[in-house]
Design an enzyme around this catalytic site. Structure first.
Site, short mmCIF file in Angstrom:
data_model
loop_
_atom_site.label_atom_id
_atom_site.label_comp_id
_atom_site.label_asym_id
_atom_site.label_seq_id
_atom_site.Cartn_x
_atom_site.Cartn_y
_atom_site.Cartn_z
CG HIS A 131 -10.47 2.36 -23.49
ND1 HIS A 131 -10.98 3.19 -22.53
CD2 HIS A 131 -9.21 2.05 -23.08
CE1 HIS A 131 -10.07 3.39 -21.58
NE2 HIS A 131 -8.99 2.70 -21.89
CG HIS A 159 -8.42 -1.52 -19.65
ND1 HIS A 159 -7.34 -1.48 -18.81
CD2 HIS A 159 -8.57 -0.25 -20.10
CE1 HIS A 159 -6.86 -0.25 -18.74
NE2 HIS A 159 -7.59 0.52 -19.54
P1 5GP Z 1 -6.63 3.48 -19.21
O1 5GP Z 1 -6.13 4.90 -19.27
O2 5GP Z 1 -5.94 2.69 -18.12
O3 5GP Z 1 -6.59 2.81 -20.54
O4 5GP Z 1 -8.17 3.61 -18.86
C1 5GP Z 1 -8.72 3.28 -17.63
C2 5GP Z 1 -10.21 3.62 -17.71
O5 5GP Z 1 -10.85 3.06 -16.60
C3 5GP Z 1 -10.51 5.12 -17.71
O6 5GP Z 1 -11.19 5.46 -18.90
C4 5GP Z 1 -11.37 5.31 -16.46
O7 5GP Z 1 -12.43 6.22 -16.67
C5 5GP Z 1 -11.87 3.92 -16.19
N1 5GP Z 1 -12.09 3.63 -14.78
C6 5GP Z 1 -11.23 3.87 -13.76
N2 5GP Z 1 -11.74 3.46 -12.59
C7 5GP Z 1 -12.97 2.94 -12.88
C8 5GP Z 1 -13.98 2.34 -12.07
O8 5GP Z 1 -13.87 2.20 -10.85
N3 5GP Z 1 -15.10 1.93 -12.71
C9 5GP Z 1 -15.27 2.06 -14.05
N4 5GP Z 1 -16.40 1.62 -14.59
N5 5GP Z 1 -14.32 2.61 -14.85
C10 5GP Z 1 -13.19 3.04 -14.27
#
Ligand code: 5GP
Ligand code: ZN
Length: 138
Positions: free
Chosen positions: A102, A100
């Site tokens: 951001h 993903h």
């Molecule tokens: P990472 O640290 O893996 O790059 O970011 C994962 C992101 O996914 C985090 O910013 C977190 O807030 C978001 N996230 C985690 N679970 C969910 C969810 O169930 N729904 C949504 N919309 N975002 C999520």
């Protein structure tokens, strides 16, 4: 699709999300824990992870959507700037192991700081050595 993967479940419609864009391959929705309000995530519908295991055409399609969302945050949310961030592995701060990006709208006075502490190379040779090690692995 992986039954344990949150983002696969969102892509399949099995978990709710506030969607802002979708097409056959890609989905964009709001991050549930925004760094700045309007913070979006852009994911491939299919499960890929990490970026190094993801085919280039998938990345190209994702990037086109990242660009679209960034422009929409500037136009629609009047963002002054946008950060695009992508993590691979727990060491890099990745929490959800489904690729993903951001896409975060930024404002001159949004109060967010990355605490980006720039370090120094001890010697110019150290920099050359690291560059050579990366280059040799390309
Ligand atoms: P990472 O640290 O893996 O790059 O970011 C994962 C992101 O996914 C985090 O910013 C977190 O807030 C978001 N996230 C985690 N679970 C969910 C969810 O169930 N729904 C949504 N919309 N975002 C999520
Ligand atoms: Zn997944």
């Amino acid at each position: 699709m992986s039954a344990e993967c949150i983002f696969c479940r969102i892509a399949a419609g099995a978990l709710p999300a506030v969607k802002i864009y979708e097409d056959a391959d890609t989905l964009a929705f709001l991050d549930i824990g925004p760094i700045v309000k309007g913070h979006a995530l852009v994911i491939p519908r299919q499960h890929y992870d990490p970026i190094t295991q993801t085919p280039e055409p998938v990345l190209a399609r994702l990037m086109a959507v990242v660009k679209k969302i960034a422009q929409a945050q500037m136009n629609g949310l009047r963002a002054d700037g946008v950060n695009v961030i992508q993590a691979n592995g727990a060491a890099a701060g990745q929490m959800v192991p489904h690729l993903h990006f951001h896409v975060i709208p930024r404002y001159r006075a949004d109060g967010h700081h990355w605490n980006w502490a720039a370090k120094k190379y001890e010697q110019p040779e150290e920099m050359q050595r690291l560059a050579a090690a990366i280059q040799a692995a390309l």
